[in-house]
Every structure is written in structure tokens, then in C-alpha cells.
Design a protein around this motif. Structure first.
Motif, PDB file in Angstrom:
ATOM      1  N   ARG A  27      38.909  39.447   7.340  1.00 28.25           N
ATOM      2  CA  ARG A  27      38.243  38.149   7.439  1.00 28.25           C
ATOM      3  C   ARG A  27      38.418  37.279   6.204  1.00 28.25           C
ATOM      4  O   ARG A  27      38.651  36.076   6.322  1.00 28.25           O
ATOM      5  N   TYR A  28      38.293  37.865   5.030  1.00 28.76           N
ATOM      6  CA  TYR A  28      38.280  37.064   3.806  1.00 28.76           C
ATOM      7  C   TYR A  28      39.590  37.047   3.031  1.00 28.76           C
ATOM      8  O   TYR A  28      39.755  36.220   2.144  1.00 28.76           O
ATOM      9  N   LEU A  42      39.047  28.200  13.119  1.00 23.82           N
ATOM     10  CA  LEU A  42      39.368  29.295  14.036  1.00 23.82           C
ATOM     11  C   LEU A  42      38.239  30.310  14.098  1.00 23.82           C
ATOM     12  O   LEU A  42      37.890  30.799  15.175  1.00 23.82           O
ATOM     13  N   LEU A  43      37.648  30.636  12.959  1.00 27.33           N
ATOM     14  CA  LEU A  43      36.534  31.579  12.949  1.00 27.33           C
ATOM     15  C   LEU A  43      35.344  31.030  13.737  1.00 27.33           C
ATOM     16  O   LEU A  43      34.677  31.773  14.460  1.00 27.33           O
ATOM     17  N   SER A  49      33.604  32.103  21.217  1.00 24.68           N
ATOM     18  CA  SER A  49      34.224  32.925  22.259  1.00 24.68           C
ATOM     19  C   SER A  49      33.552  34.297  22.348  1.00 24.68           C
ATOM     20  O   SER A  49      33.301  34.807  23.440  1.00 24.68           O
ATOM     21  N   LEU A  50      33.258  34.877  21.217  1.00 23.62           N
ATOM     22  CA  LEU A  50      32.615  36.190  21.174  1.00 23.62           C
ATOM     23  C   LEU A  50      31.250  36.151  21.857  1.00 23.62           C
ATOM     24  O   LEU A  50      30.898  37.060  22.615  1.00 23.62           O
ATOM     25  N   ARG A 106      31.287  31.003   9.081  1.00 20.23           N
ATOM     26  CA  ARG A 106      31.692  30.199  10.242  1.00 20.23           C
ATOM     27  C   ARG A 106      31.695  31.010  11.526  1.00 20.23           C
ATOM     28  O   ARG A 106      31.354  30.491  12.586  1.00 20.23           O
ATOM     29  N   LEU A 107      32.079  32.275  11.464  1.00 17.01           N
ATOM     30  CA  LEU A 107      32.070  33.127  12.650  1.00 17.01           C
ATOM     31  C   LEU A 107      30.642  33.245  13.187  1.00 17.01           C
ATOM     32  O   LEU A 107      30.396  33.090  14.385  1.00 17.01           O
ATOM     33  N   GLU A 108      29.707  33.482  12.278  1.00 22.72           N
ATOM     34  CA  GLU A 108      28.299  33.586  12.652  1.00 22.72           C
ATOM     35  C   GLU A 108      27.785  32.264  13.214  1.00 22.72           C
ATOM     36  O   GLU A 108      27.047  32.237  14.199  1.00 22.72           O
ATOM     37  N   ALA A 109      28.176  31.153  12.595  1.00 26.36           N
ATOM     38  CA  ALA A 109      27.750  29.832  13.059  1.00 26.36           C
ATOM     39  C   ALA A 109      28.253  29.563  14.474  1.00 26.36           C
ATOM     40  O   ALA A 109      27.508  29.062  15.322  1.00 26.36           O
ATOM     41  N   GLY A 110      29.503  29.885  14.735  1.00 29.67           N
ATOM     42  CA  GLY A 110      30.056  29.686  16.072  1.00 29.67           C
ATOM     43  C   GLY A 110      29.363  30.547  17.107  1.00 29.67           C
ATOM     44  O   GLY A 110      29.036  30.088  18.208  1.00 29.67           O
ATOM     45  N   PHE A 111      29.129  31.815  16.753  1.00 25.68           N
ATOM     46  CA  PHE A 111      28.431  32.715  17.669  1.00 25.68           C
ATOM     47  C   PHE A 111      27.038  32.168  17.978  1.00 25.68           C
ATOM     48  O   PHE A 111      26.629  32.093  19.138  1.00 25.68           O
TER      49      PHE A 111
END
Length: 145
Positions: A27-28, A42-43, A49-50, A106-111
């Protein structure tokens, strides 16, 4: 294997075992190297999507997801008519913020944006603010009209 149109039970998370170090490296280190300036966008969309892959029926499912996969303890802090504010805290957040690489959420924000959209039946976006001094991340969900 289930198709993309079917959702996975939230209990599936009980079967996942991982320490997280490999995940953090991908990830990083690897993703930003490969995708450059597009990695954060993208994240965010990967997170959205997740969220669509899992059965999210209540806020407690989102909190459980965050905790179970090692993102941290998510708490609903403030609720207004057009937005929600969440705080993310944990030892994992402290450790991530102390890493010698740029970290993002960002992944957490999108989820979180997609999961709340599914729960509330309304489109929303999520903005995150990292508060390094207090080892906390604030997520603000804004409902789009």
C-alpha cells in the motif's frame, strides 16, 4: 468463488489471518511507485468497490469491518442532517502515522463513503483529515444532494 454481483457475508472476515506488514508494503511503497500521483484516487475507488463486496446492514458492520481488518477503531463522533463525522483511532493508526513513508487513509475513506451510501440510500463522499499530534484520523461523510 462468488461473482461480482453477489456480496460476501461480513463473517468472512473471521477467517482472514494476516499480520499486515506485507499489506503495508504494498500500500505505501509499491502502489505509489507504480501509480504515482493517481494512487490516492485509485485507493479511494478501491475502498468503494470493496464496500460493495460485503453485506453491510448496519453501522456496527462497518465498525466491525474496520476493526477486524486492522484499520482501527471507528467511532461515530457527530451526526448532522447533511453529514457524519467519524474518528479512527488505535495502536495501528499510531504505528502507521509513525512509519517513515507517506501514509494516507484514502482506502478507508472510500470504503466508508460507499458503506454509508449503501446504508442511507443516498450518494455521499468522504473527506479525511489526519491529526498526527493526537494520533487520530477524522472522516467527514458529506451527503450529495
Amino acid at each position: 468463488m462468488k461473482t461480482n454481483k453477489e456480496t460476501l457475508p461480513i463473517e468472512l472476515l473471521d477467517q482472514i489471518q494476516s499480520s499486515g506488514a506485507g499489506y503495508d508494503l504494498l500500500r505505501y511503497v509499491s502502489l505509489p511507485d507504480i501509480f504515482g500521483s493517481e494512487s490516492e484516487a485509485l485507493l479511494y475507488f478501491m475502498g468503494r468497490s470493496l464496500a460493495r463486496k460485503f453485506e453491510i446492514n448496519a453501522l456496527s458492520d462497518i465498525i466491525y469491518f474496520f476493526e477486524k481488518i486492522g484499520w482501527g477503531r471507528l467511532e461515530l463522533f457527530k451526526e448532522k442532517s447533511n453529514q457524519l463525522e467519524f474518528h479512527l483511532l488505535s495502536d495501528a493508526v499510531v504505528q502507521r502515522l509513525a512509519m517513515p513513508v507517506d501514509v494516507e487513509f484514502r482506502l478507508e475513506a472510500g470504503f466508508l463513503a460507499e458503506a454509508i451510501s449503501m446504508l442511507k440510500g443516498a450518494e455521499c463522499e468522504c473527506i479525511e483529515e489526519v491529526r498526527k499530534k493526537i494520533h487520530q484520523v477524522e472522516f467527514t461523510i458529506i451527503f450529495v444532494e
